[in-house]
Design a protein around this motif. Structure first.
Motif, short mmCIF file in Angstrom:
data_model
loop_
_atom_site.label_atom_id
_atom_site.label_comp_id
_atom_site.label_asym_id
_atom_site.label_seq_id
_atom_site.Cartn_x
_atom_site.Cartn_y
_atom_site.Cartn_z
N LEU A 167 0.83 -1.21 0.00
CA LEU A 167 0.00 0.00 0.00
C LEU A 167 0.86 1.26 0.00
O LEU A 167 0.64 2.17 -0.80
CB LEU A 167 -0.96 -0.01 1.20
CG LEU A 167 -1.96 1.13 1.27
CD1 LEU A 167 -2.86 1.16 0.04
CD2 LEU A 167 -2.81 1.00 2.52
N ASP A 168 1.85 1.33 0.87
CA ASP A 168 2.68 2.53 0.96
C ASP A 168 3.54 2.74 -0.29
O ASP A 168 3.85 3.87 -0.65
CB ASP A 168 3.57 2.49 2.21
CG ASP A 168 2.74 2.63 3.49
OD1 ASP A 168 1.64 3.20 3.43
OD2 ASP A 168 3.21 2.16 4.54
N ILE A 169 3.91 1.65 -0.96
CA ILE A 169 4.72 1.76 -2.17
C ILE A 169 3.88 2.24 -3.35
O ILE A 169 4.30 3.10 -4.12
CB ILE A 169 5.36 0.39 -2.51
CG1 ILE A 169 6.34 -0.01 -1.41
CG2 ILE A 169 6.04 0.43 -3.88
CD1 ILE A 169 6.81 -1.44 -1.51
N VAL A 170 2.69 1.69 -3.49
CA VAL A 170 1.86 1.96 -4.67
C VAL A 170 1.02 3.22 -4.52
O VAL A 170 0.68 3.85 -5.52
CB VAL A 170 1.00 0.72 -5.00
CG1 VAL A 170 0.03 0.99 -6.13
CG2 VAL A 170 1.89 -0.48 -5.33
N ARG A 171 0.72 3.62 -3.29
CA ARG A 171 -0.12 4.82 -3.08
C ARG A 171 0.35 6.03 -3.89
O ARG A 171 -0.44 6.62 -4.62
CB ARG A 171 -0.20 5.15 -1.59
CG ARG A 171 -1.07 6.37 -1.30
CD ARG A 171 -1.03 6.77 0.18
NE ARG A 171 -1.83 5.85 0.97
CZ ARG A 171 -1.34 5.16 2.00
NH1 ARG A 171 -0.08 5.27 2.37
NH2 ARG A 171 -2.13 4.36 2.68
N PRO A 172 1.64 6.43 -3.81
CA PRO A 172 2.06 7.60 -4.60
C PRO A 172 1.98 7.36 -6.11
O PRO A 172 1.74 8.30 -6.88
CB PRO A 172 3.49 7.86 -4.15
CG PRO A 172 3.92 6.69 -3.36
CD PRO A 172 2.71 5.94 -2.93
N ARG A 173 2.14 6.14 -6.54
CA ARG A 173 2.04 5.82 -7.97
C ARG A 173 0.60 5.97 -8.44
O ARG A 173 0.36 6.42 -9.56
CB ARG A 173 2.59 4.43 -8.23
CG ARG A 173 4.08 4.34 -7.91
CD ARG A 173 4.62 2.95 -7.98
NE ARG A 173 6.03 2.97 -7.55
CZ ARG A 173 6.75 1.89 -7.37
NH1 ARG A 173 6.22 0.69 -7.57
NH2 ARG A 173 8.00 1.98 -6.98
N LEU A 174 -0.35 5.59 -7.59
CA LEU A 174 -1.77 5.75 -7.93
C LEU A 174 -2.13 7.24 -7.97
O LEU A 174 -2.92 7.67 -8.81
CB LEU A 174 -2.65 5.02 -6.92
CG LEU A 174 -2.68 3.51 -7.05
CD1 LEU A 174 -3.30 2.86 -5.82
CD2 LEU A 174 -3.40 3.08 -8.32
N LEU A 175 -1.56 8.00 -7.07
CA LEU A 175 -1.82 9.45 -7.04
C LEU A 175 -1.42 10.11 -8.36
O LEU A 175 -2.07 11.02 -8.83
CB LEU A 175 -1.08 10.08 -5.86
CG LEU A 175 -1.48 11.50 -5.48
CD1 LEU A 175 -2.98 11.61 -5.23
CD2 LEU A 175 -0.70 11.94 -4.25
N ASP A 176 -0.36 9.59 -8.99
CA ASP A 176 0.06 10.09 -10.30
C ASP A 176 -1.05 9.94 -11.34
O ASP A 176 -1.08 10.66 -12.33
CB ASP A 176 1.32 9.37 -10.80
CG ASP A 176 2.55 9.71 -9.99
OD1 ASP A 176 2.56 10.73 -9.26
OD2 ASP A 176 3.53 8.92 -10.07
N PHE A 177 -1.95 8.98 -11.12
CA PHE A 177 -3.08 8.73 -12.03
C PHE A 177 -4.38 9.34 -11.50
O PHE A 177 -5.45 9.04 -12.03
CB PHE A 177 -3.26 7.23 -12.24
CG PHE A 177 -2.11 6.59 -12.94
CD1 PHE A 177 -1.87 6.82 -14.28
CD2 PHE A 177 -1.24 5.74 -12.25
CE1 PHE A 177 -0.80 6.22 -14.94
CE2 PHE A 177 -0.17 5.15 -12.90
CZ PHE A 177 0.06 5.38 -14.23
N GLY A 178 -4.29 10.15 -10.44
CA GLY A 178 -5.47 10.80 -9.91
C GLY A 178 -6.29 9.95 -8.97
O GLY A 178 -7.43 10.29 -8.65
N ILE A 179 -5.73 8.85 -8.48
CA ILE A 179 -6.44 7.99 -7.54
C ILE A 179 -5.84 8.21 -6.16
O ILE A 179 -4.67 7.92 -5.92
CB ILE A 179 -6.32 6.51 -7.94
CG1 ILE A 179 -6.97 6.28 -9.30
CG2 ILE A 179 -6.97 5.61 -6.88
CD1 ILE A 179 -6.78 4.88 -9.85
N THR A 180 -6.68 8.73 -5.26
CA THR A 180 -6.24 8.99 -3.89
C THR A 180 -6.65 7.81 -3.01
O THR A 180 -7.82 7.46 -2.94
CB THR A 180 -6.87 10.29 -3.35
OG1 THR A 180 -6.51 11.35 -4.24
CG2 THR A 180 -6.38 10.59 -1.96
N ILE A 181 -5.68 7.24 -2.35
CA ILE A 181 -5.90 6.14 -1.41
C ILE A 181 -5.63 6.67 -0.02
O ILE A 181 -4.54 7.20 0.25
CB ILE A 181 -4.95 4.96 -1.70
CG1 ILE A 181 -5.15 4.41 -3.11
CG2 ILE A 181 -5.10 3.87 -0.66
CD1 ILE A 181 -6.37 3.59 -3.33
N PRO A 182 -6.61 6.54 0.87
CA PRO A 182 -6.39 7.05 2.24
C PRO A 182 -5.29 6.29 2.97
O PRO A 182 -4.97 5.19 2.68
CB PRO A 182 -7.74 6.84 2.93
CG PRO A 182 -8.59 6.02 2.02
CD PRO A 182 -7.92 5.96 0.69
#
Length: 182
Positions: A167-182
């Motif tokens: 989760l902590d590794i992929v969270r910023p990568r998802l943010l690059d695509f506009g997906i915010t993970i709490p």
């Protein structure tokens, strides 16, 4: 590609006939869910402890297969039980668990009716790996194509990333695509 298509149909019939749980993953799944880039092979994830059965099924069908105990390779088809990633001393498990089996779906691929892992499973694995053209891979591009074309189940994506310890590794990568993970 027609050779891979015929081989995929054979593998699909063997796996379904022997009731082995399986799902297409990787670039082939991304091909169905996202961008239609050319395929060089088809990666399949099977239930744990099934590789020796698959080798036997293929050999009984007079197919010459390669297996090193962690995968089976046969004419453009690669079959794995476990695609866990080990990075910086941390294991990121990725195998066909119960949740992944429940969320897989049938879809046509190269003329065969295959099981596909859910788009969230593919995105999670590809964004953890994040290999690019320098490695001959398209992980970020594949994930982007899936994200553009599918409404992801964020709750399931979070659950998958937690199971993968990613989760902590992929969270910023998802943010690059506009997906915010709490």
């Amino acid at each position: 590609m027609s050779l891979i298509a015929g081989n995929l149909a054979i593998v699909q019939r063997l796996l379904d006939g022997d009731q082995i749980a399986w799902a297409v993953i990787g670039g082939a799944a991304a091909h169905v869910y996202g961008d239609r880039r050319p395929l060089n092979d088809v990666d399949i994830l099977v239930q744990r402890q099934a590789l020796s059965r698959i080798v036997n099924l293929l050999q009984q069908s007079h197919k010459a297969v390669q297996s090193d105990g962690s995968r089976v390779i046969w004419r453009g088809i690669k079959v794995f039980e476990d695609l866990s990633v080990r990075r910086s001393g941390t294991s990121h498990p990725f195998w066909l668990d119960d949740l992944m089996q429940e969320r897989r779906r049938r879809a046509p691929l190269l003329g065969a009716q295959v099981f596909l892992a859910a788009p969230e499973d593919i995105v999670a694995h590809k964004l953890l790996l994040q290999r690019g053209p320098e490695q001959g891979k398209h992980d970020t591009q594949d994930a982007a194509g899936i994200i553009r074309r599918h409404q992801l189940d964020i709750d399931y994506l979070i659950m998958r990333l937690q199971r993968m310890n990613a989760l902590d590794i992929v969270r910023p990568r998802l943010l690059d695509f506009g997906i915010t993970i709490p």
